[in-house]
Design a protein around this motif. Structure first.
Motif, short mmCIF file in Angstrom:
data_model
loop_
_atom_site.label_atom_id
_atom_site.label_comp_id
_atom_site.label_asym_id
_atom_site.label_seq_id
_atom_site.Cartn_x
_atom_site.Cartn_y
_atom_site.Cartn_z
N ILE A 1 -8.90 -46.94 -20.35
CA ILE A 1 -8.30 -47.23 -21.67
C ILE A 1 -7.70 -45.96 -22.26
CG2 ILE A 1 -8.86 -47.87 -24.05
CD1 ILE A 1 -10.75 -49.98 -22.91
N ARG A 2 -8.40 -44.82 -22.12
CA ARG A 2 -7.84 -43.55 -22.60
C ARG A 2 -6.55 -43.23 -21.85
NH1 ARG A 2 -13.31 -41.54 -22.80
NH2 ARG A 2 -13.00 -40.59 -20.73
N LYS A 3 -6.54 -43.51 -20.55
CA LYS A 3 -5.35 -43.24 -19.72
C LYS A 3 -4.18 -44.10 -20.18
CE LYS A 3 -3.86 -43.33 -14.89
NZ LYS A 3 -4.29 -43.65 -13.49
N LYS A 4 -4.44 -45.38 -20.48
CA LYS A 4 -3.38 -46.27 -20.95
C LYS A 4 -2.80 -45.79 -22.27
CE LYS A 4 -4.50 -50.72 -18.82
NZ LYS A 4 -4.86 -52.15 -19.10
N LYS A 5 -3.69 -45.37 -23.18
CA LYS A 5 -3.24 -44.88 -24.49
C LYS A 5 -2.41 -43.62 -24.34
CE LYS A 5 -6.94 -46.79 -27.38
NZ LYS A 5 -8.10 -46.46 -28.26
N SER A 6 -2.84 -42.76 -23.43
CA SER A 6 -2.12 -41.52 -23.20
C SER A 6 -0.73 -41.78 -22.63
CB SER A 6 -2.92 -40.61 -22.27
OG SER A 6 -2.21 -39.43 -21.98
N GLU A 7 -0.63 -42.75 -21.71
CA GLU A 7 0.66 -43.09 -21.11
C GLU A 7 1.58 -43.77 -22.11
OE1 GLU A 7 -0.50 -45.48 -17.86
OE2 GLU A 7 -1.01 -43.80 -16.53
N ALA A 8 0.98 -44.49 -23.08
CA ALA A 8 1.78 -45.19 -24.08
C ALA A 8 2.34 -44.23 -25.13
CB ALA A 8 0.95 -46.27 -24.77
N THR A 9 1.68 -43.10 -25.32
CA THR A 9 2.14 -42.10 -26.31
C THR A 9 2.26 -40.75 -25.62
OG1 THR A 9 -0.17 -41.73 -26.97
CG2 THR A 9 1.13 -43.30 -28.28
N PRO A 10 3.36 -40.51 -24.92
CA PRO A 10 3.55 -39.25 -24.17
C PRO A 10 3.38 -38.05 -25.10
CG PRO A 10 5.27 -40.82 -23.63
CD PRO A 10 4.52 -41.39 -24.78
N ASN B 1 -19.59 -52.27 -28.66
CA ASN B 1 -18.56 -51.34 -28.17
C ASN B 1 -18.22 -51.62 -26.70
OD1 ASN B 1 -18.28 -49.98 -30.60
ND2 ASN B 1 -19.91 -48.52 -30.13
N ASP B 2 -19.23 -51.96 -25.91
CA ASP B 2 -18.97 -52.30 -24.51
C ASP B 2 -18.15 -53.58 -24.41
OD1 ASP B 2 -20.59 -50.12 -23.84
OD2 ASP B 2 -22.39 -51.37 -23.83
N TRP B 3 -18.47 -54.55 -25.28
CA TRP B 3 -17.70 -55.80 -25.34
C TRP B 3 -16.23 -55.51 -25.62
CZ3 TRP B 3 -16.45 -60.64 -24.69
CH2 TRP B 3 -15.60 -61.28 -25.58
N LYS B 4 -15.97 -54.59 -26.56
CA LYS B 4 -14.59 -54.25 -26.91
C LYS B 4 -13.85 -53.63 -25.73
CE LYS B 4 -15.42 -53.65 -31.87
NZ LYS B 4 -15.50 -52.69 -33.00
N LEU B 5 -14.57 -52.88 -24.90
CA LEU B 5 -13.94 -52.30 -23.71
C LEU B 5 -13.45 -53.40 -22.78
CD1 LEU B 5 -16.45 -49.41 -22.85
CD2 LEU B 5 -14.16 -49.16 -23.82
#
Length: 346
Positions: free
Chosen positions: A330-339, A272-276
């Motif tokens: 990563i959570r921030k990027k996902k949140s910005e990609a889906t307002p 999981n860390d690798w995937k991050l």
């Protein structure tokens, strides 16, 4: 350990370190033609002393003597079998092949042996460094400068017809047999614990931030240089699976005394860390880190040792916060990609 055992243990570790340094110094000295033989002698001696120290530490002084003859200590072969019980372990096979070279080198050694054994020698050095720290808490990089742990190879490949023309039939056939056998084992193991060659490569990159050093092109120079594209064998440049990458990262962190933290708790580097790292830094898109293998309509990736260096350096800079920080980004990027989207509370 009692006083006698501790005294013997300390002497063995000290002498093992000295033998290791002698092996490295002999091999990296350009004026020495006896480097292959000298390296194999001293490196085998270093391993024997180090493994006997481990046996004394774990089982007592009697463990290094023959039961029916207390005047003789056990052989290196027996030490290897006692400590590394899996006879298919690439590390054990590497060491056994170098022991075999030591045992026969007085009869069959030729200069060209370096070209087939240099990968085994480099892995042997790395394996010794890891095991000396794992078994005894001694870092060889504290004994010799770290860059000396990379062997310098000067040999160039020799063709079979050249070997046959240069040496008597018995020696030539022995060399060619050993070469074929080692190549076969390299294909079988595909492990850096059996064979590993450190290669220094230079490439032109557009962004200076991605470079280890910079050069200038001078049009007035009387020396010309041409840029060429060269085929790269991914088995050499990108030999690592995801499992290999994770294993190397954990070994490197342990060796460097770095404790990875996440959520306030110590942990090992995981898939999981690798995937991050993979997703946040888009590692698959960077040629120096990842190689894409395409067969029919499917694709998979293998990775270079550079990606291990990149991850370890990132963790060492911020061991207690990097994993949590990557998760937040990563959570921030996902949140910005889906307002308007919200994180699940479950």
């Amino acid at each position: 350990m009692n006083d006698a055992e501790e005294s013997t243990y300390n002497r063995l570790i000290e002498k093992s370190s000295e033998a290791f340094v002698l092996a490295i110094e002999l091999y990296n000295r350009p004026s020495i033609k006896y480097r292959v033989e000298g390296f194999s002698f001293f490196m085998c001696n270093a391993w024997e002393l180090m493994l006997k120290a481990k046996l004394i530490k774990d089982r007592g002084l009697d463990a290094v003597y023959y039961k029916d003859n207390q005047d003789r200590t056990i052989t290196l072969d027996r030490c290897i079998a006692s400590v590394f019980t899996n006879n298919k372990d690439p590390l054990r096979r590497n060491l056994e092949d170098i022991v075999r070279l030591r045992n026969t080198s007085t009869h069959f050694i030729v200069e060209e042996y370096e070209q087939i054994y240099v990968g085994l020698f480099q892995s042997c050095v790395t394996n010794f460094d890891e095991k000396m720290f794992e078994f005894h808490g001694v870092r060889m990089s504290d004994v010799v400068p770290p860059h000396f742990l990379t062997l310098s190879m000067s040999a160039s490949p020799a063709r079979p017809e050249t070997i046959r023309a240069k040496y008597p039939p018995a020696i030539a056939e022995k060399f060619l047999f050993d070469e074929a056998e080692i190549e076969q084992e390299q294909d079988l193991f595909e492990s850096q614990r059996y064979s590993c060659v450190m290669v220094t490569q230079m490439a032109i990159v557009k962004n200076p931030k991605n470079a280890d050093f910079c050069v200038n092109i001078d049009s007035s120079s009387d020396k010309s240089m041409r840029v060429a594209k060269v085929f790269q064998d991914p088995k050499r440049t990108h030999p690592l699976s995801v499992k290999n990458v994770i294993g190397h990262v954990n070994k490197r962190l342990k060796k460097n005394g770095v404790v990875l933290m996440a959520g306030g708790k110590a942990k090992e580097f995981t898939t999981n860390d690798w995937k991050l790292f993979l997703n946040f830094y888009d590692l698959k898109s960077k040629e120096q880190y990842a190689y894409r293998h395409e067969v029919a309509n499917t694709a998979n990736y293998t990775y270079s040792m550079q990606v291990v260096d990149f991850i370890v350096e990132g963790i060492q800079d911020n061991p207690s916060g990097i994993i949590d920080g990557l998760k937040r980004e990563i959570r921030k990027k996902k949140s910005e990609a889906t307002p308007g989207a919200k994180d699940s509370k479950r």
